[in-house]
Design an enzyme around this catalytic site. Structure first.
Site, PDB file in Angstrom:
ATOM      1  N   SER A  15      21.177 -11.194 -15.165  1.00  0.00           N
ATOM      2  CA  SER A  15      19.749 -11.467 -15.752  1.00  0.00           C
ATOM      3  C   SER A  15      18.757 -10.539 -15.683  1.00  0.00           C
ATOM      4  O   SER A  15      17.685 -10.574 -16.289  1.00  0.00           O
ATOM      5  CB  SER A  15      19.366 -12.857 -15.191  1.00  0.00           C
ATOM      6  OG  SER A  15      19.017 -12.597 -13.817  1.00  0.00           O
ATOM      7  N   VAL A  65      27.176 -16.707  -6.456  1.00  0.00           N
ATOM      8  CA  VAL A  65      28.485 -16.308  -6.102  1.00  0.00           C
ATOM      9  C   VAL A  65      28.642 -16.114  -4.746  1.00  0.00           C
ATOM     10  O   VAL A  65      29.847 -15.717  -4.172  1.00  0.00           O
ATOM     11  CB  VAL A  65      28.716 -14.846  -6.848  1.00  0.00           C
ATOM     12  CG1 VAL A  65      28.926 -15.168  -8.400  1.00  0.00           C
ATOM     13  CG2 VAL A  65      27.849 -13.699  -6.667  1.00  0.00           C
ATOM     14  N   TYR A 156      22.878  -2.742   4.385  1.00  0.00           N
ATOM     15  CA  TYR A 156      23.075  -2.769   2.898  1.00  0.00           C
ATOM     16  C   TYR A 156      24.216  -1.529   2.964  1.00  0.00           C
ATOM     17  O   TYR A 156      25.264  -1.856   2.215  1.00  0.00           O
ATOM     18  CB  TYR A 156      21.899  -2.145   2.319  1.00  0.00           C
ATOM     19  CG  TYR A 156      22.181  -2.008   0.846  1.00  0.00           C
ATOM     20  CD1 TYR A 156      22.107  -2.907  -0.284  1.00  0.00           C
ATOM     21  CD2 TYR A 156      22.337  -0.704   0.338  1.00  0.00           C
ATOM     22  CE1 TYR A 156      22.447  -2.688  -1.278  1.00  0.00           C
ATOM     23  CE2 TYR A 156      22.527  -0.225  -1.054  1.00  0.00           C
ATOM     24  CZ  TYR A 156      22.436  -1.235  -1.963  1.00  0.00           C
ATOM     25  OH  TYR A 156      22.676  -1.010  -3.086  1.00  0.00           O
TER      26      TYR A 156
END
Length: 247
Positions: A15, A65, A156
Site C-alpha cells: 500500500s 501476513v 531487524y
C-alpha cells in the site's frame, strides 16, 4: 514490453513505499497484481486506482501476513479468484531502531513475526500451488543489514539475515520444480522508514555511499520485475544487493 503478461502476482505490504513501487511496476509489465495491506485501506485503494489509471489491473486484499491464517487465505483466495499464483513478492516489513538492551520481548516478537514469519506464512501456501504448475517466482525483500548487521538495528538485522538464509535454502529445495526464489537486499532507499534520520545524519550517510545518493523505490521495483520475469530464468537462490556500493 509486457514481459509479465498473464502473470498473477501477490505483493505483500504494497500500500506504500517499496511495495507500492513494485506493485505498480509489475502491473505496468502486464501482471495482474493483488495489492496486500494490513490496515491502510485508503492507501491500498490509491495504489489500485493508480494501476488502473495507467491501464493495468489490480485488486486490494486486506490481510496481516504475520498471522498464518491470514496469509493462507490471502494466497488461497488469489488462486480461487484467478486460477493460479505465478509471482509472490514478500515485501511486508517493519523496523525498530534502538539499543538491543533496551528492547523488550514484544519488540522482537513483532519484528520476527512480520519480517520473517510473514514470509514463512505466505510461502508455505503459495509453493503448494506453484509446485502443481511447475512454475513460479518468489522475491523476498531483505536488507543490507541482513548481510552485514547494523548497530541499533540488531533484531531487524537478525530477521533479514533469516530472510537471506531461507531464500537460499528454499531455492535449492524447489529448483527441481522450476520455482525460483531470490532476495533483494536494498541499502538506503528513499522511504518513510528513514524518516527518523536527522538532516545531519542524512548528509553523513550519503557521504558513506560511493554513489553519493539514496536509492529510489523504483530501483528496487525494476530489479524485482526482472527477477520475476523469464529474463532471469536461470537465476535462483541469490541475495542481490542494491545499495550504491555502500557495503
Amino acid at each position: 514490453m509486457n514481459i509479465l503478461k498473464g502473470k498473477i502476482a501477490v505483493v505483500t505490504g504494497s500500500s506504500k513505499g517499496i511495495g507500492r513501487a513494485i506493485a505498480k511496476k509489475l502491473a505496468t509489465e502486464g501482471a495482474l497484481v493483488v495489492v496486500n495491506y494490513k490496515s491502510d485501506d485508503a492507501s491500498a485503494m490509491n495504489v489500485v486506482d493508480e494501476i488502473k489509471y495507467a491501464g493495468g489491473y489490480a485488486i486490494k486484499y486486506k490481510a496481516d501476513v504475520s498471522k498464518y491464517d491470514d496469509a493462507k487465505i490471502l494466497i488461497e483466495d488469489t488462486v480461487k479468484t484467478f486460477g493460479k499464483i505465478d509471482i509472490l513478492v514478500n515485501n511486508a516489513g517493519i523496523s525498530k531502531v534502538g539499543l538491543f538492551m533496551d528492547m523488550e520481548e514484544c519488540d522482537w516478537d513483532s519484528l520476527i513475526n512480520t519480517n520473517l514469519k510473514g514470509m514463512f506464512n505466505t510461502c508455505h501456501t503459495a509453493v503448494k500451488y506453484m509446485i502443481g504448475e511447475k512454475s513460479g517466482s518468489i522475491i523476498n525483500i531483505s536488507s543490507i543489514w541482513g548481510n552485514v548487521g547494523a548497530s541499533c538495528e540488531v533484531i531487524y538485522s537478525a530477521s533479514k539475515g533469516g530472510v537471506n538464509s531461507f531464500t537460499k535454502a528454499l531455492a535449492k529445495e524447489l529448483a527441481p520444480s522450476n520455482i525460483r526464489i531470490n532476495a533483494i537486499s536494498p541499502g538506503v532507499i528513499k522511504t518513510t522508514m528513514n524518516n527518523w534520520l536527522t538532516e545531519e545524519e542524512i548528509i553523513a550517510l550519503k557521504e558513506d555511499i560511493p554513489m553519493g545518493e539514496f536509492g529510489e523505490q523504483e530501483d528496487v521495483a525494476n530489479l524485482a520485475c526482472f527477477l520475476c520475469s523469464d529474463e532471469s530464468k536461470y537465476i535462483t537462490g541469490q541475495i542481490i544487493t542494491l545499495d550504491g556500493g555502500l557495503v
